[in-house]
Design a protein around this motif. Structure first.
Motif, PDB file in Angstrom:
ATOM      1  N   ASP A   1       0.077   0.475  12.500  1.00  0.00           N
ATOM      2  CA  ASP A   1      -0.720   1.059  13.845  1.00  0.00           C
ATOM      3  C   ASP A   1      -0.544   1.847  14.535  1.00  0.00           C
ATOM      4  OD1 ASP A   1      -2.925   0.206  12.033  1.00  0.00           O
ATOM      5  OD2 ASP A   1      -3.476  -1.334  14.306  1.00  0.00           O
TER       6      ASP A   1
ATOM      7  N   LEU B   1       1.290  -3.809  15.780  1.00  0.00           N
ATOM      8  CA  LEU B   1       1.210  -3.503  14.128  1.00  0.00           C
ATOM      9  C   LEU B   1       1.663  -2.640  14.109  1.00  0.00           C
ATOM     10  CD1 LEU B   1      -1.926  -5.555  13.514  1.00  0.00           C
ATOM     11  CD2 LEU B   1       0.303  -6.718  14.261  1.00  0.00           C
TER      12      LEU B   1
ATOM     13  N   ARG C   1       0.731  -1.427   0.051  1.00  0.00           N
ATOM     14  CA  ARG C   1       0.281  -0.112   0.224  1.00  0.00           C
ATOM     15  C   ARG C   1       1.009   1.123   0.057  1.00  0.00           C
ATOM     16  NH1 ARG C   1      -4.089  -0.392   4.796  1.00  0.00           N
ATOM     17  NH2 ARG C   1      -2.223  -1.291   5.885  1.00  0.00           N
TER      18      ARG C   1
ATOM     19  N   TYR D   1      -2.462  -6.023  21.273  1.00  0.00           N
ATOM     20  CA  TYR D   1      -3.230  -7.795  21.611  1.00  0.00           C
ATOM     21  C   TYR D   1      -2.090  -7.595  22.540  1.00  0.00           C
ATOM     22  CZ  TYR D   1      -4.796  -7.321  16.331  1.00  0.00           C
ATOM     23  OH  TYR D   1      -5.186  -7.264  15.218  1.00  0.00           O
TER      24      TYR D   1
ATOM     25  N   THR E   1      -0.490 -13.135   9.891  1.00  0.00           N
ATOM     26  CA  THR E   1      -0.010 -12.625  11.283  1.00  0.00           C
ATOM     27  C   THR E   1      -0.098 -13.861  12.013  1.00  0.00           C
ATOM     28  OG1 THR E   1      -1.729 -10.288  10.332  1.00  0.00           O
ATOM     29  CG2 THR E   1      -0.047 -10.875  13.016  1.00  0.00           C
TER      30      THR E   1
ATOM     31  N   ARG F   1     -12.035  -3.800   6.068  1.00  0.00           N
ATOM     32  CA  ARG F   1     -10.953  -3.153   5.922  1.00  0.00           C
ATOM     33  C   ARG F   1     -10.331  -3.771   7.194  1.00  0.00           C
ATOM     34  NH1 ARG F   1      -6.551  -2.525   8.110  1.00  0.00           N
ATOM     35  NH2 ARG F   1      -5.237  -0.773   8.406  1.00  0.00           N
ATOM     36  N   TRP F   2     -11.190  -4.542   8.373  1.00  0.00           N
ATOM     37  CA  TRP F   2     -10.454  -4.833  10.066  1.00  0.00           C
ATOM     38  C   TRP F   2     -11.147  -6.182  10.360  1.00  0.00           C
ATOM     39  CZ3 TRP F   2      -8.017  -0.381  11.618  1.00  0.00           C
ATOM     40  CH2 TRP F   2      -8.129   0.610  10.396  1.00  0.00           C
ATOM     41  N   GLY F   3     -10.288  -6.360  11.346  1.00  0.00           N
ATOM     42  CA  GLY F   3     -11.281  -7.439  12.404  1.00  0.00           C
ATOM     43  C   GLY F   3     -12.347  -6.993  12.722  1.00  0.00           C
TER      44      GLY F   3
ATOM     45  N   VAL G   1     -11.047  -4.509  15.328  1.00  0.00           N
ATOM     46  CA  VAL G   1      -9.704  -4.316  15.835  1.00  0.00           C
ATOM     47  C   VAL G   1      -8.973  -3.655  15.308  1.00  0.00           C
ATOM     48  CG1 VAL G   1      -8.185  -6.585  16.240  1.00  0.00           C
ATOM     49  CG2 VAL G   1     -10.771  -6.943  16.554  1.00  0.00           C
ATOM     50  N   ILE G   2      -7.548  -2.980  16.128  1.00  0.00           N
ATOM     51  CA  ILE G   2      -6.215  -2.343  16.329  1.00  0.00           C
ATOM     52  C   ILE G   2      -5.382  -3.058  16.626  1.00  0.00           C
ATOM     53  CG2 ILE G   2      -5.484   0.104  16.478  1.00  0.00           C
ATOM     54  CD1 ILE G   2      -8.400  -0.212  14.651  1.00  0.00           C
ATOM     55  N   GLY G   3      -4.841  -2.194  16.615  1.00  0.00           N
ATOM     56  CA  GLY G   3      -3.286  -3.108  16.189  1.00  0.00           C
ATOM     57  C   GLY G   3      -2.257  -3.344  17.573  1.00  0.00           C
TER      58      GLY G   3
ATOM     59  N   GLU H   1     -12.691 -12.318  10.830  1.00  0.00           N
ATOM     60  CA  GLU H   1     -11.600 -11.199   9.884  1.00  0.00           C
ATOM     61  C   GLU H   1     -11.705 -10.763   8.695  1.00  0.00           C
ATOM     62  OE1 GLU H   1      -8.153 -10.544  10.577  1.00  0.00           O
ATOM     63  OE2 GLU H   1      -7.647  -9.666   8.997  1.00  0.00           O
ATOM     64  N   LYS H   2     -12.239  -9.448   8.117  1.00  0.00           N
ATOM     65  CA  LYS H   2     -12.662  -8.543   7.561  1.00  0.00           C
ATOM     66  C   LYS H   2     -13.916  -9.080   6.417  1.00  0.00           C
ATOM     67  CE  LYS H   2      -7.431  -6.600   6.174  1.00  0.00           C
ATOM     68  NZ  LYS H   2      -7.091  -7.993   6.535  1.00  0.00           N
TER      69      LYS H   2
ATOM     70  N   THR I   1      -6.772 -13.588  13.854  1.00  0.00           N
ATOM     71  CA  THR I   1      -8.399 -13.519  14.338  1.00  0.00           C
ATOM     72  C   THR I   1      -8.913 -14.232  14.352  1.00  0.00           C
ATOM     73  OG1 THR I   1      -8.186 -11.201  13.200  1.00  0.00           O
ATOM     74  CG2 THR I   1     -10.865 -11.935  13.627  1.00  0.00           C
TER      75      THR I   1
HETATM   76  C1  G1P Z   1      -4.748  -6.864  10.671  1.00  0.00           C
HETATM   77  C2  G1P Z   1      -6.136  -8.083  11.285  1.00  0.00           C
HETATM   78  C3  G1P Z   1      -6.708  -7.646  11.547  1.00  0.00           C
HETATM   79  C4  G1P Z   1      -7.093  -5.781  12.551  1.00  0.00           C
HETATM   80  C5  G1P Z   1      -5.744  -5.389  11.398  1.00  0.00           C
HETATM   81  C6  G1P Z   1      -5.611  -3.950  12.903  1.00  0.00           C
HETATM   82  O1  G1P Z   1      -4.761  -7.213   9.308  1.00  0.00           O
HETATM   83  O2  G1P Z   1      -5.665  -8.765  10.740  1.00  0.00           O
HETATM   84  O3  G1P Z   1      -8.024  -7.867  12.108  1.00  0.00           O
HETATM   85  O4  G1P Z   1      -7.903  -4.995  12.523  1.00  0.00           O
HETATM   86  O5  G1P Z   1      -4.610  -5.452  11.223  1.00  0.00           O
HETATM   87  O6  G1P Z   1      -4.809  -2.720  11.726  1.00  0.00           O
HETATM   88  P1  G1P Z   1      -4.251  -6.258   8.313  1.00  0.00           P
HETATM   89  O7  G1P Z   1      -3.767  -4.411   8.589  1.00  0.00           O
HETATM   90  O8  G1P Z   1      -2.493  -6.636   8.855  1.00  0.00           O
HETATM   91  O9  G1P Z   1      -5.155  -6.298   6.731  1.00  0.00           O
END
Ligand code: G1P
Length: 271
Positions: free
Chosen positions: A132, A129, A15, A206, A109, A167-169, A202-204, A189-190, A230
């Motif tokens: 984020d 992650l 991206r 955990y 992940t 785009r998210w969990g 869910v934000i990165g 997941e997504k 997830t």
């Molecule tokens: C990952 C996780 C997703 C989460 C996201 C947060 O996705 O798989 O569940 O909501 O991070 O940033 P990715 O950003 O790797 O696609």
């Protein structure tokens, strides 16, 4: 106490192309400082003692950033520049805390987490992650405090636009614990807009239990052919393991997309 953190860094960063065609996205400067250093500072301030970086051969540049001693020593000998000395000392401090493991195929992940299995010593560990960034309030620190109180797993969470749920969990809210903390009933997941159980994402950040490795070991690939953390979390929820969603109060910056990356520099320069 949570003493270990893991950071998946083997992602390709598509991206952020073309920047990432030759450069590791986590080293890209955000207001003059590599993104990964914001994440490291968050960990250190939250009391983390050991950090495991999951990199790949293609992301070797990240290791080089922390292992450039000969270069620094030469420069410092010649120049004695206090700024460079200070920066080098900071890098040395990080280096002492970091261990590197490899994930050479980007299989998700969950697969990245599995690579750290033999190094995790305690019952719970933190995962961050690096796309984020959360500024203004240390999200990891708040989550560790919640973990101490509730003795459960904790996941950072935020409400997102309904149109962007894929785009998210996304999780289904369970019982309210207090104003900012809820039990998680299910997580997916997504999902498509139609199938999303809510717009709570869910934000990165955990706090995960060590037992998650037993699920990951047996896990089949999920969405997009990847092993998702997830899905492993959902398997633990099915066994009545407690996962708490923490609606953090800091400001979220998405550094994984070009627009978000540009915006994060602007936001951080305002602090
Ligand atoms: C990952 C996780 C997703 C989460 C996201 C947060 O996705 O798989 O569940 O909501 O991070 O940033 P990715 O950003 O790797 O696609």
């Amino acid at each position: 106490m949570i003493k270990q953190a893991i950071i998946p860094l083997a992602g390709l960063g598509t991206r952020l192309l073309p920047l990432t065609s030759v450069f590791a996205k986590e080293l890209l400067p955000i207001n003059g400082k590599p993104g990964i250093e914001y994440i490291l500072d968050e960990c250190i301030e939250a009391g983390i003692k050991e950090i495991i970086f999951i990199i790949s051969k293609k992301k070797q540049m990240i290791k080089s950033y922390f292992y450039n001693d000969i270069f620094y020593k030469k420069i410092i000998k010649k120049k004695k520049d206090p700024r460079i000395i200070k920066e080098y000392k900071k890098i040395l401090k990080y280096k002492k805390m970091i261990r590197f493991v490899y994930q050479n195929k980007p299989l998700g992940t969950g697969d990245a987490v599995l690579k750290t299995k033999k190094y995790i010593t305690d019952k719970y560990f933190l995962m961050l992650l690096p796309d984020d960034l959360i500024i203004k309030k240390n999200c990891s620190k708040s989550m560790i405090n919640i973990h101490k109180k509730l003795k459960s797993s904790v996941i950072a969470s935020m409400k997102v636009n309904r149109k962007s749920v894929n785009r998210w969990g996304i999780y289904k809210l369970g019982k309210k614990i207090d104003k900012n903390n809820f039990l998680i009933k299910d997580v997916v997941e997504k999902p498509s807009i139609k199938k999303a159980p809510s717009n709570q994402a869910v934000i990165g950040r955990y706090i995960l239990p060590k037992i998650i490795f037993s699920k990951l070991l047996k896990q089949k690939p999920g969405k997009g052919g990847e092993i998702h953390i997830t899905d492993a979390i959902q398997l633990l929820i099915n066994q009545n393991k407690k996962f708490v969603a923490h609606n953090f109060s800091g400001k979220y910056l998405d550094c994984g997309s070009m627009q978000g990356y540009i915006n994060s520099t602007l936001e951080i320069s305002k602090i």
